[in-house]
Enzyme design. Structure first.
Site, short mmCIF file in Angstrom:
data_model
loop_
_atom_site.label_atom_id
_atom_site.label_comp_id
_atom_site.label_asym_id
_atom_site.label_seq_id
_atom_site.Cartn_x
_atom_site.Cartn_y
_atom_site.Cartn_z
N LYS A 169 0.15 4.26 -0.28
CA LYS A 169 -0.48 5.47 0.30
C LYS A 169 -0.23 6.66 -0.64
O LYS A 169 -0.14 6.46 -1.84
CB LYS A 169 0.04 5.69 1.72
CG LYS A 169 -0.10 4.40 2.56
CD LYS A 169 0.10 4.57 4.02
CE LYS A 169 -0.10 3.23 4.72
NZ LYS A 169 0.02 3.31 6.16
N ASN A 173 0.87 -1.17 0.00
CA ASN A 173 0.00 0.00 0.00
C ASN A 173 0.91 1.22 0.00
O ASN A 173 1.49 1.57 1.02
CB ASN A 173 -0.89 -0.02 1.25
CG ASN A 173 -1.72 1.25 1.38
OD1 ASN A 173 -1.75 2.08 0.47
ND2 ASN A 173 -2.39 1.41 2.52
N GLY A 219 2.84 2.46 10.58
CA GLY A 219 3.77 3.57 10.40
C GLY A 219 4.52 3.95 11.67
O GLY A 219 5.17 4.99 11.72
N HIS A 256 -9.34 1.14 4.71
CA HIS A 256 -8.09 1.34 5.43
C HIS A 256 -8.32 2.30 6.60
O HIS A 256 -9.13 3.22 6.50
CB HIS A 256 -7.02 1.90 4.49
CG HIS A 256 -5.65 1.88 5.11
ND1 HIS A 256 -5.24 2.85 5.98
CD2 HIS A 256 -4.64 0.99 5.00
CE1 HIS A 256 -4.01 2.56 6.39
NE2 HIS A 256 -3.62 1.44 5.81
N GLU A 288 -6.70 4.70 7.68
CA GLU A 288 -6.49 6.12 7.36
C GLU A 288 -7.71 6.71 6.67
O GLU A 288 -8.04 7.88 6.85
CB GLU A 288 -5.22 6.27 6.50
CG GLU A 288 -3.96 6.09 7.35
CD GLU A 288 -2.78 5.49 6.62
OE1 GLU A 288 -2.77 5.48 5.38
OE2 GLU A 288 -1.86 5.01 7.30
N SER A 347 3.78 -2.03 10.11
CA SER A 347 5.23 -2.09 10.28
C SER A 347 5.83 -3.44 9.89
O SER A 347 6.80 -3.90 10.48
CB SER A 347 5.63 -1.71 11.71
OG SER A 347 5.21 -0.39 12.01
N GLU A 365 -5.02 -4.86 10.50
CA GLU A 365 -4.03 -3.82 10.70
C GLU A 365 -4.31 -3.06 12.00
O GLU A 365 -5.14 -2.14 12.03
CB GLU A 365 -4.08 -2.81 9.53
CG GLU A 365 -3.75 -3.43 8.20
CD GLU A 365 -3.19 -2.39 7.23
OE1 GLU A 365 -2.09 -2.61 6.71
OE2 GLU A 365 -3.83 -1.34 7.03
#
Ligand code: 13P
Length: 248
Positions: free
Chosen positions: A11, A9, A172, A94, A96, A212, A166
């Site tokens: 992003k 991904n 991150g 996701h 985010e 991560s 996730e």
């Protein structure tokens, strides 16, 4: 045996020209990968990605799509548009997008249904915040996210889906979930799919871990019985690291 799936991904990183260069660099490194390899660039980079990936074993996914077919939805992208480009996967829900763009379990479900209707494979993201983990509600929350995302999805469709666990606190942050934590929740997700659809679907569905994942920890994570690969952010932007993950 389920095949492991390594999906990158990207992003909001890379331009179209960087996308082509990256895939040209990555392709020979993953040509013999034992895992399915997917890259998910931003929408404007998808044509470049599809073109560069032609003739390789790299597959291309989008990072989002809208659940309506067409119309007055400024800024949105439909499933037909992705399919016409040659995209075969789409990341949905996701964290985010849930956090910054107001995605809810309900909109994720509408998108999942549209993806299946059109023939795209959804990579459905679920996962808890640190606060939720500390409250001890991880399993309940993830089960609910999975159940709502799959509402109206048939067993045959569920078999082809990808669910990415996730944990938000591991995204991150460099703070990977332990192998035991990741396996525990992926197993919970598989049990949930079994309750919904039976053991055939639970055995067939792909369940990834994301958060991560890197070239050092991917092999141990992917060796777990219920972890069928990873959804990779930062490390998917480095061809060398992502190729190690794809070969894990
Ligand atoms: P990182 O691998 O950078 O933690 O990101 C994970 C992720 O959000 C993949 O979708």
């Amino acid at each position: 045996m389920r095949q492991k799936v390594a999906a990158g991904n990207w992003k909001m990183n890379m331009t179209p020209s960087q996308t082509s260069a990256f895939i040209n660099e990555l392709a020979p490194k993953v040509a013999d990968a034992c895992n399915t390899v997917i890259v998910c660039p931003t929408a404007v980079c998808l044509p470049a990605a599809v073109s560069a990936a032609k003739g390789t074993n790299i597959k291309v996914g989008a990072q989002n799509m809208y659940f309506e077919d067409k119309g007055a939805f400024t800024g949105e992208i439909s499933a037909d548009m992705l399919l016409d480009l040659g995209v075969s996967y789409v990341i949905l829900g996701h964290s985010e997008r849930r956090q910054y763009f107001a995605e809810t379990d309900e909109t994720v479900n509408k998108k999942v249904l549209k993806a299946f209707e059109k023939g795209l494979i959804p990579i459905i993201c679920v996962g808890e915040s640190l606060e939720q983990r500390e409250q001890g509600i991880t399993a309940d929350l993830v089960r609910m996210q999975v159940k709502i995302a799959l509402m109206g999805v048939s067993a045959e469709q569920a078999k082809t889906a990808i669910i990415a666990y996730e944990p938000i606190w591991a995204i991150g942050t460099g703070k990977t979930a332990t192998t035991e934590q990741a396996e525990e929740v992926c197993k919970t997700i598989r049990e949930c799919v079994c309750e919904l659809y039976g053991s055939d679907a639970a055995e067939a569905i792909t369940i990834q871990y994301g958060g991560s994942v890197n070239a050092k920890n991917s092999a141990e994570l992917f060796a777990q019985p219920d972890i069928d690969g990873g959804l990779v952010g930062g490390a998917s932007l480095k061809a060398e690291d992502f190729s190690v993950i794809a070969n894990s």
